[in-house]
Design a protein around this motif. Structure first.
Motif, short mmCIF file in Angstrom:
data_model
loop_
_atom_site.label_atom_id
_atom_site.label_comp_id
_atom_site.label_asym_id
_atom_site.label_seq_id
_atom_site.Cartn_x
_atom_site.Cartn_y
_atom_site.Cartn_z
N MET A 1 44.99 43.95 15.92
CA MET A 1 44.81 42.92 16.97
C MET A 1 46.02 42.44 17.58
N TRP A 2 46.10 42.12 18.80
CA TRP A 2 47.31 41.79 19.63
C TRP A 2 46.98 40.68 20.31
N THR A 3 47.90 39.83 20.20
CA THR A 3 47.54 38.27 20.87
C THR A 3 48.43 38.20 22.10
N CYS A 4 47.68 37.85 23.22
CA CYS A 4 48.74 37.59 24.35
C CYS A 4 49.76 36.17 24.28
N PRO A 5 50.95 36.74 24.42
CA PRO A 5 51.74 35.58 24.24
C PRO A 5 51.74 34.44 25.32
N LYS A 6 51.17 34.73 26.40
CA LYS A 6 50.93 33.74 27.66
C LYS A 6 49.77 32.80 27.41
N CYS A 7 48.50 33.36 27.10
CA CYS A 7 47.39 32.78 26.86
C CYS A 7 46.71 32.58 25.59
N ALA A 8 47.36 33.23 24.46
CA ALA A 8 46.79 33.42 23.15
C ALA A 8 45.39 34.16 22.97
N ARG A 9 44.97 34.59 23.84
CA ARG A 9 43.90 35.46 23.64
C ARG A 9 43.96 36.62 22.88
N GLU A 10 43.29 37.21 21.94
CA GLU A 10 43.30 38.49 21.02
C GLU A 10 42.55 39.55 21.74
N PHE A 11 43.27 40.75 21.49
CA PHE A 11 42.51 41.99 22.29
C PHE A 11 42.79 43.00 21.14
N ALA A 12 42.01 44.10 21.13
CA ALA A 12 42.11 45.12 20.07
C ALA A 12 43.49 46.19 20.64
N ARG A 13 43.66 46.30 21.68
CA ARG A 13 44.75 47.11 22.04
C ARG A 13 46.10 46.13 22.39
N LYS A 14 47.17 46.56 21.99
CA LYS A 14 48.31 45.94 22.37
C LYS A 14 48.58 46.25 23.58
N GLY A 15 48.99 45.07 24.39
CA GLY A 15 49.38 44.99 25.76
C GLY A 15 48.28 45.15 26.71
N GLN A 16 47.20 44.89 26.16
CA GLN A 16 45.62 44.93 27.00
C GLN A 16 46.04 44.14 28.29
N ASP A 17 45.49 44.95 29.35
CA ASP A 17 45.60 44.19 30.70
C ASP A 17 44.48 43.12 30.79
N HIS A 18 44.71 42.00 31.52
CA HIS A 18 43.62 41.05 31.49
C HIS A 18 44.40 40.09 32.29
N TYR A 19 43.37 38.95 32.53
CA TYR A 19 43.93 37.92 33.34
C TYR A 19 44.18 36.68 32.44
N CYS A 20 45.37 36.21 32.20
CA CYS A 20 45.67 34.79 31.62
C CYS A 20 44.88 33.92 32.53
N ILE A 21 44.74 33.76 33.77
CA ILE A 21 44.28 33.04 34.48
C ILE A 21 43.36 33.72 35.47
N LYS A 22 41.94 33.51 35.63
CA LYS A 22 41.18 34.34 36.47
C LYS A 22 41.79 33.94 37.85
N PRO A 23 41.78 34.88 38.59
CA PRO A 23 42.27 34.99 40.25
C PRO A 23 41.25 34.17 40.74
N ARG A 24 41.41 33.29 41.86
CA ARG A 24 40.53 32.58 42.70
C ARG A 24 40.17 33.26 44.17
N ASP A 25 40.97 34.24 44.41
CA ASP A 25 40.93 34.89 45.66
C ASP A 25 41.61 36.33 45.70
N ILE A 26 41.70 37.12 46.74
CA ILE A 26 42.23 38.28 46.93
C ILE A 26 43.93 38.10 46.85
N ASP A 27 44.44 37.14 47.41
CA ASP A 27 45.88 37.11 47.32
C ASP A 27 46.19 36.95 45.99
N GLU A 28 45.39 35.91 45.33
CA GLU A 28 45.98 35.43 43.88
C GLU A 28 45.79 36.89 43.13
N TYR A 29 44.68 37.50 43.21
CA TYR A 29 44.58 38.92 42.64
C TYR A 29 45.46 39.79 42.95
#
Length: 134
Positions: A1-29
């Motif tokens: 397991m890998w834990t994101c250092p920013k949001c503390a979520r756990e993932f099976a793959r190290k460095g898994q792409d994810h959003y620590c904070i979900k974008p609200r619009d395309i500019d944020e995306y």
């Protein structure tokens, strides 16, 4: 397991792409993506915006989406490509123009190490508006 250092979520793959904070619009995306891919994402956005100005921009399934009565076309960035999602009918209709690109049912993968086929992206957007727009 890998834990994101920013949001503390756990993932099976190290460095898994994810959003620590979900974008609200395309500019944020776009702002949440790697700095080196942001210009390409802006190009895809501007190309679709110019080709189908009557379509609304929104996020759907956390992806930039162009919508007119229903989702017309979406895009998202991944580690090595930008995924373009115009639907299976569009991929079939544009098969000849998409030679040399990896495609699957409803998906086109645009490698990050190649120039974007902006005219084809614009044509796909217009095709999707005619085919799916309400």
């Amino acid at each position: 397991m890998w834990t994101c250092p920013k949001c503390a979520r756990e993932f099976a793959r190290k460095g898994q792409d994810h959003y620590c904070i979900k974008p609200r619009d395309i500019d944020e995306y776009i702002a949440f993506q790697r700095e080196e891919v942001q210009p390409m994402l802006r190009e895809v956005r501007e190309t679709l915006r110019g080709a189908i100005p009557e379509a609304a921009e929104k996020l759907s399934w956390s992806m930039p989406t162009y919508w007119k009565g229903k989702n017309l076309i979406q895009f998202a960035v991944f580690q090595k490509h930008i995924g373009l999602y115009p639907g299976p009918e569009a991929v079939e209709a544009f098969a000849q123009q998409l030679e040399g690109y990896e495609t699957s049912k409803g998906t086109i993968r645009l490698p990050l190490d190649r120039p974007l086929p902006l005219e084809t992206i614009a044509e796909l957007g217009r095709w999707c508006l005619r085919a799916y727009g309400k």
